[in-house]
Design an enzyme around this catalytic site. Structure first.
Site, PDB file in Angstrom:
ATOM      1  N   LYS A  58       0.347  -1.511  -0.270  1.00 14.44           N
ATOM      2  CA  LYS A  58       0.427   0.106   0.378  1.00 14.44           C
ATOM      3  C   LYS A  58       1.021   1.127  -0.296  1.00 14.44           C
ATOM      4  CE  LYS A  58      -3.892  -2.445   2.267  1.00 14.44           C
ATOM      5  NZ  LYS A  58      -4.644  -3.336   3.350  1.00 14.44           N
ATOM      6  N   GLN A 102      -4.590  -1.719   9.463  1.00 13.34           N
ATOM      7  CA  GLN A 102      -4.562  -2.968   9.155  1.00 13.34           C
ATOM      8  C   GLN A 102      -4.837  -3.623  10.102  1.00 13.34           C
ATOM      9  OE1 GLN A 102      -3.979  -4.086   5.427  1.00 13.34           O
ATOM     10  NE2 GLN A 102      -3.871  -5.403   5.657  1.00 13.34           N
ATOM     11  N   ASP A 125     -10.786   3.602   4.142  1.00  7.98           N
ATOM     12  CA  ASP A 125     -10.998   1.819   4.309  1.00  7.98           C
ATOM     13  C   ASP A 125     -12.420   1.661   3.700  1.00  7.98           C
ATOM     14  OD1 ASP A 125      -9.010  -0.222   3.393  1.00  7.98           O
ATOM     15  OD2 ASP A 125      -8.951  -0.337   6.314  1.00  7.98           O
TER      16      ASP A 125
HETATM   17  N1  GUN Z   1      -6.743  -6.850   6.035  1.00 10.70           N
HETATM   18  C1  GUN Z   1      -7.054  -7.593   4.978  1.00 10.70           C
HETATM   19  N2  GUN Z   1      -8.091  -6.350   4.447  1.00 10.70           N
HETATM   20  C2  GUN Z   1      -7.561  -5.323   4.578  1.00 10.70           C
HETATM   21  C3  GUN Z   1      -8.032  -4.308   3.756  1.00 10.70           C
HETATM   22  O1  GUN Z   1      -8.653  -3.765   3.051  1.00 10.70           O
HETATM   23  N3  GUN Z   1      -8.161  -3.056   5.335  1.00 10.70           N
HETATM   24  C4  GUN Z   1      -7.649  -3.022   6.750  1.00 10.70           C
HETATM   25  N4  GUN Z   1      -7.263  -2.424   7.023  1.00 10.70           N
HETATM   26  N5  GUN Z   1      -7.292  -4.553   6.527  1.00 10.70           N
HETATM   27  C5  GUN Z   1      -7.172  -5.585   6.020  1.00 10.70           C
END
Ligand code: GUN
Length: 296
Positions: A58, A102, A125
């Site tokens: 990311k 995350q 998100d």
């Molecule tokens: N864990 C798995 N997918 C995601 C996501 O799209 N965002 C976040 N913050 N954690 C995740």
């Protein structure tokens, strides 16, 4: 005789590269207009290998499109109160447009409490109940959850018709299955599907999935969908990603989806690979949401 492959690939890398070119252009416009590039922060608690890989991807994607990014690493012993204090700081940080925490978090931290503490205007998100509510109501102001948004972008990029189709979503998680089902049923493009949500308590899953014109699998079970569960000519989107130990590889693992790619591809009209399907799209959606946050 081998099956002759007639499927076409829903290539998330190719789609995300195309979208990122546009995002980079728009990021430059934002920077020129307000003197500051879009800025995304990612918070990683603990040392889970997969989570670290995703968060680093990311951050790297931000750099590629000219965003500023911050990676905040906290130890696995961070308390819920400490994380809430950090979220509060990030909410108030005028130099920051959006941030993510995350998941999964260590067991002693309640993810719902953390999500609820994030300012919905910075929740890129799209996990906050305000943004989920806006999605359900079809309001444009909010942020769509990154993975379901990415799947929609991928279907749009490849011109997959969705109106009137039967879409079966396997999995009902808060971050993928549930929002995915809502996006596919809404009166929008893509959308206008008749949607069935299947889950761990569904009886005769194969009978349901075989009805799908569009099959979206987010069940979190490696290779659970075989060719016998898929209709000839279906569009198959595999959201699953699993690290399976493989000593023959340098990395020590290989990645598998929720779909048995080789056998299902022989039947599908379109299919996402794993990796290189939905994964890059999640990241690109996060960039799109961050750009939207930066525009205010
Ligand atoms: N864990 C798995 N997918 C995601 C996501 O799209 N965002 C976040 N913050 N954690 C995740």
């Amino acid at each position: 005789m081998m099956d002759v492959a007639t499927y076409q690939l829903l290539d998330g890398r190719r789609c995300s590269e195309a979208l990122k070119t546009r995002i980079a252009h728009e990021a430059a416009e934002v920077k020129a207009a307000r003197g500051r590039a879009p800025h995304l922060a990612a918070v990683l608690v603990g040392d889970d290998g997969a989570s670290r890989t995703y968060v680093e991807a990311k951050v790297k994607a931000c750099e590629a499109v000219g965003f500023r990014s911050s990676l905040i690493r906290l130890s696995a012993s961070t308390t819920e109160e400490e994380l809430l204090a950090l979220v509060d700081d990030l909410n108030r940080d005028a130099e920051l447009d959006g941030f993510i925490v995350q998941l999964p978090l260590p067991k002693h931290i309640d993810p719902d409490r953390i999500t609820l503490a994030i300012d919905p205007r910075k929740d890129v998100d799209g996990f906050h109940p305000v943004n989920i509510g806006r999605m359900v109501l079809g309001q444009k102001e909010g942020f769509l959850p990154a993975t379901p948004r990415g799947v929609c972008e991928l279907l749009t990029f490849y011109g997959i018709p969705t109106a009137g189709k039967h879409c079966v979503v396997v999995g009902r998680s808060n971050i993928v299955g549930t929002p995915m089902s809502i996006l596919m049923s809404r009166n929008a493009e893509p959308g206008n599907c008749t949607v069935t949500i299947a889950h761990s308590r569904t009886r005769d899953l194969a009978a349901i999935t075989r009805q799908a014109d569009i099959l979206i699998v987010a069940a979190g079970r490696p290779e659970m969908i075989g060719a016998d569960m898929v209709k000839e000519g279906a569009v198959v989107v595999d959201v699953g990603i699993h690290r399976i130990e493989d000593r023959s590889r340098k990395s020590g693992f290989r990645l598998l989806g929720d779909v048995r790619f080789a056998e299902v591809a022989a039947k599908a009209a379109w299919i996402t690979p794993v990796p290189g399907g939905v994964g890059p799209m999640t990241i690109t959606s996060l960039l799109q949401n961050t750009l939207k946050a930066a525009r205010g």
